[in-house]
Design a protein around this motif. Structure first.
Motif, PDB file in Angstrom:
ATOM      1  N   TYR A 163     -48.424  -3.608  65.643  1.00  0.00           N
ATOM      2  CA  TYR A 163     -49.134  -4.852  64.958  1.00  0.00           C
ATOM      3  C   TYR A 163     -48.426  -5.829  64.507  1.00  0.00           C
ATOM      4  CZ  TYR A 163     -52.130  -0.687  64.763  1.00  0.00           C
ATOM      5  OH  TYR A 163     -53.009   0.597  64.821  1.00  0.00           O
ATOM      6  N   PRO A 164     -47.712  -6.399  65.638  1.00  0.00           N
ATOM      7  CA  PRO A 164     -46.783  -7.459  65.261  1.00  0.00           C
ATOM      8  C   PRO A 164     -47.221  -8.880  64.797  1.00  0.00           C
ATOM      9  CG  PRO A 164     -47.077  -7.472  67.662  1.00  0.00           C
ATOM     10  CD  PRO A 164     -47.593  -6.191  66.962  1.00  0.00           C
ATOM     11  N   LEU A 165     -48.512  -9.053  65.219  1.00  0.00           N
ATOM     12  CA  LEU A 165     -48.866 -10.533  64.767  1.00  0.00           C
ATOM     13  C   LEU A 165     -49.199 -10.671  63.325  1.00  0.00           C
ATOM     14  CD1 LEU A 165     -50.097 -13.159  65.651  1.00  0.00           C
ATOM     15  CD2 LEU A 165     -52.329 -12.264  65.744  1.00  0.00           C
ATOM     16  N   ILE A 166     -49.566  -9.487  62.476  1.00  0.00           N
ATOM     17  CA  ILE A 166     -50.039  -9.575  61.158  1.00  0.00           C
ATOM     18  C   ILE A 166     -48.520 -10.015  60.349  1.00  0.00           C
ATOM     19  CG2 ILE A 166     -49.725  -7.393  60.618  1.00  0.00           C
ATOM     20  CD1 ILE A 166     -52.371  -7.841  58.675  1.00  0.00           C
ATOM     21  N   PHE A 167     -47.301  -9.123  61.148  1.00  0.00           N
ATOM     22  CA  PHE A 167     -46.105  -9.604  60.201  1.00  0.00           C
ATOM     23  C   PHE A 167     -45.488 -10.813  60.772  1.00  0.00           C
ATOM     24  CE2 PHE A 167     -46.755  -5.047  60.325  1.00  0.00           C
ATOM     25  CZ  PHE A 167     -46.611  -4.674  59.114  1.00  0.00           C
ATOM     26  N   LYS A 168     -45.801 -11.456  62.118  1.00  0.00           N
ATOM     27  CA  LYS A 168     -45.493 -12.595  62.367  1.00  0.00           C
ATOM     28  C   LYS A 168     -46.027 -13.843  61.678  1.00  0.00           C
ATOM     29  CE  LYS A 168     -43.115 -15.258  65.264  1.00  0.00           C
ATOM     30  NZ  LYS A 168     -41.842 -15.213  64.967  1.00  0.00           N
ATOM     31  N   GLU A 169     -47.348 -13.633  61.308  1.00  0.00           N
ATOM     32  CA  GLU A 169     -47.979 -14.764  60.366  1.00  0.00           C
ATOM     33  C   GLU A 169     -47.721 -14.725  58.982  1.00  0.00           C
ATOM     34  OE1 GLU A 169     -50.635 -16.812  62.188  1.00  0.00           O
ATOM     35  OE2 GLU A 169     -48.974 -16.668  63.613  1.00  0.00           O
ATOM     36  N   SER A 170     -47.394 -13.569  58.436  1.00  0.00           N
ATOM     37  CA  SER A 170     -47.182 -13.447  56.922  1.00  0.00           C
ATOM     38  C   SER A 170     -45.958 -14.044  56.450  1.00  0.00           C
ATOM     39  CB  SER A 170     -47.210 -11.929  56.593  1.00  0.00           C
ATOM     40  OG  SER A 170     -48.671 -11.376  56.810  1.00  0.00           O
ATOM     41  N   THR A 171     -46.180 -14.537  55.334  1.00  0.00           N
ATOM     42  CA  THR A 171     -44.856 -15.165  54.592  1.00  0.00           C
ATOM     43  C   THR A 171     -44.215 -14.018  53.741  1.00  0.00           C
ATOM     44  OG1 THR A 171     -46.072 -17.189  54.201  1.00  0.00           O
ATOM     45  CG2 THR A 171     -44.043 -16.755  53.146  1.00  0.00           C
ATOM     46  N   ALA A 172     -45.027 -12.923  53.131  1.00  0.00           N
ATOM     47  CA  ALA A 172     -44.366 -12.011  52.723  1.00  0.00           C
ATOM     48  C   ALA A 172     -45.105 -10.457  53.103  1.00  0.00           C
ATOM     49  CB  ALA A 172     -44.371 -12.143  50.948  1.00  0.00           C
ATOM     50  N   ALA A 173     -44.194  -9.670  52.803  1.00  0.00           N
ATOM     51  CA  ALA A 173     -44.591  -7.940  53.664  1.00  0.00           C
ATOM     52  C   ALA A 173     -44.343  -7.398  52.147  1.00  0.00           C
ATOM     53  CB  ALA A 173     -43.891  -7.541  54.406  1.00  0.00           C
ATOM     54  N   VAL A 174     -45.236  -6.717  51.495  1.00  0.00           N
ATOM     55  CA  VAL A 174     -45.274  -5.701  50.398  1.00  0.00           C
ATOM     56  C   VAL A 174     -45.216  -4.210  51.003  1.00  0.00           C
ATOM     57  CG1 VAL A 174     -46.013  -5.006  48.123  1.00  0.00           C
ATOM     58  CG2 VAL A 174     -46.136  -7.382  48.979  1.00  0.00           C
ATOM     59  N   LEU A 175     -43.903  -3.642  50.846  1.00  0.00           N
ATOM     60  CA  LEU A 175     -43.922  -2.260  51.234  1.00  0.00           C
ATOM     61  C   LEU A 175     -44.213  -1.444  50.068  1.00  0.00           C
ATOM     62  CD1 LEU A 175     -40.779  -2.353  53.582  1.00  0.00           C
ATOM     63  CD2 LEU A 175     -42.959  -2.554  54.094  1.00  0.00           C
ATOM     64  N   ASN A 176     -45.385  -0.840  50.162  1.00  0.00           N
ATOM     65  CA  ASN A 176     -45.815  -0.150  48.879  1.00  0.00           C
ATOM     66  C   ASN A 176     -45.995   1.531  49.095  1.00  0.00           C
ATOM     67  OD1 ASN A 176     -47.172  -0.025  46.471  1.00  0.00           O
ATOM     68  ND2 ASN A 176     -49.427   0.245  47.400  1.00  0.00           N
ATOM     69  N   LYS A 177     -46.060   2.290  47.785  1.00  0.00           N
ATOM     70  CA  LYS A 177     -45.901   3.514  47.804  1.00  0.00           C
ATOM     71  C   LYS A 177     -44.329   3.949  48.220  1.00  0.00           C
ATOM     72  CE  LYS A 177     -50.708   4.097  49.203  1.00  0.00           C
ATOM     73  NZ  LYS A 177     -51.760   4.822  49.726  1.00  0.00           N
ATOM     74  N   MET A 178     -43.401   3.255  47.641  1.00  0.00           N
ATOM     75  CA  MET A 178     -42.116   3.564  47.991  1.00  0.00           C
ATOM     76  C   MET A 178     -41.794   4.879  47.266  1.00  0.00           C
ATOM     77  SD  MET A 178     -40.326   1.374  49.933  1.00  0.00           S
ATOM     78  CE  MET A 178     -38.594   2.034  49.478  1.00  0.00           C
ATOM     79  N   ASP A 179     -42.328   5.417  46.336  1.00  0.00           N
ATOM     80  CA  ASP A 179     -42.296   6.560  45.556  1.00  0.00           C
ATOM     81  C   ASP A 179     -42.612   7.736  46.294  1.00  0.00           C
ATOM     82  OD1 ASP A 179     -44.828   5.241  45.322  1.00  0.00           O
ATOM     83  OD2 ASP A 179     -45.385   7.222  44.121  1.00  0.00           O
ATOM     84  N   LEU A 180     -43.049   7.655  47.540  1.00  0.00           N
ATOM     85  CA  LEU A 180     -43.553   8.589  48.508  1.00  0.00           C
ATOM     86  C   LEU A 180     -42.325   8.607  49.690  1.00  0.00           C
ATOM     87  CD1 LEU A 180     -47.321   8.332  48.803  1.00  0.00           C
ATOM     88  CD2 LEU A 180     -45.830   9.897  47.349  1.00  0.00           C
TER      89      LEU A 180
END
Lengths: 113, 217
Positions: free
Chosen positions: B150-167
């Motif tokens: 799903y490259p477009l959503i990452f291309k267009e975003s200024t920030a990516a929040v990687l959630n659920k890192m505890d898992l």
């Protein structure tokens, strides 16, 4: 399935243009769809038939011109097509690249009779 | 007879988005469009964020949901102005829906408008809402193959929040590859590694919101 929304916009634009050509039927509609967009050709075709039903567009062919992604390097100005969405200049390795092509969602033309 | 049209299919949406952008700008509001899959943790992230911004940034929230008001009710409990948009089946918000939501806020009293989009990694990114920044929330358990799928959503975003890192230890996800792919699609994106549930890694994210929220305020 946002192709339904896209097709609604396409038919709005078609309808506006068709007001200038009373009595015609549409034989073909041509779209330009960039490879970086999320519009799926098969879904567009499905939505096209659904919207065309009972209108002067019914039975028309939908032509989709796929536009490949192109990037241009801000450092060395080289233009290229990225491989597997790696947006990096193959010439100098710079990551400072701009997408110059591939975001198109355009209604290009229609053929009427 | 061939008739040239050469019109951007999204022209009407883009026009309304430009109007929204102008409304936000004149009110001194920074607007965020938060996107991500259903269950990525967008609303929980927002709840933990609101707790941290309380008394510091004045936040308004527009909640996009296909049918329910469940998310808006969760946000309302934090005492911030919230408006629910039900798309009635549509898989994304568009600029017109957001424009109709704006009169329900006292915009002069806000610094930040957070628009939580319908849960979906594909469709929302095509429709500009007039936001200044797009943010993608990806829970790591969704898999490290998601950026390239799903490259477009990452291309267009200024920030990516990687959630659920505890898992992280409980799933077969290669965090190094995940971040490498995100950065190859968008070298300028800011990546925040958080766990909303365990309340870890939220400081940098909140700090970034402070930076962008104050810029126009």
């Amino acid at each position: 399935m946002h192709e339904m929304s896209l097709m609604a916009s396409i038919f709005d634009i078609l309808t506006r243009h068709l007001e200038d050509y009373p009595g015609v039927t549409v034989k073909k509609v041509t779209l330009r769809i960039g490879s970086l967009t999320n519009a799926v050709p098969e879904a567009l075709e499905f939505c096209f038939s659904a919207f065309a039903q009972g209108t002067v567009v019914e039975g028309a062919q939908l032509e989709i011109i796929q536009v490949p992604i192109k990037i241009k390097c801000r450092e060395c100005q080289q233009e290229s097509e990225p491989v597997e969405f790696h947006f990096r200049c193959p010439g100098c390795g710079s990551l400072a690249v701009d997408v110059t092509q591939g975001r198109e969602l355009a209604l290009e033309s229609m053929e009427v009779e | 007879m061939e008739i040239a049209i050469k019109t951007n299919v999204l022209a009407t949406n883009d026009q309304l988005a430009a109007q929204n952008k102008d409304i936000f700008h004149r009110a001194g509001i920074t607007a965020l469009n938060i996107m991500g899959s259903p269950g990525a943790g967008k609303t929980t992230l927002l709840e933990r964020t609101l707790e941290r911004l309380k008394g510091q940034l004045r936040v308004g929230v527009i909640e996009g949901d296909i049918y329910t008001a469940k998310d808006a009710e969760r946000i309302e409990a934090h005492g911030v102005p919230v408006y629910q948009i039900n798309t009635g089946g549509a898989c994304h918000l568009d600029a017109q829906m957001v424009q109709k939501a704006l009169p329900h806020f006292n915009l002069a009293q806000l610094d930040l408008m957070v628009i939580e989009n319908v849960g979906n990694l594909v469709c929302p990114v095509e429709f500009s809402l007039g936001e200044e920044y797009k943010v993608v929330v990806l829970s790591i358990i969704e898999g490290d193959d998601k950026p390239l799928k799903y490259p477009l959503i990452f291309k267009e975003s200024t920030a990516a929040v990687l959630n659920k890192m505890d898992l992280l230890d409980f799933c077969d996800v290669n965090l190094v590859n995940l971040k490498r792919d995100i950065l190859s699609i968008n070298p300028e994106i800011k990546i925040f590694e958080v766990s909303s549930r365990q309340q870890t890694g939220l400081e940098q994210w909140v700090e970034w919101l402070h930076t962008i929220g104050k810029k126009s305020g």
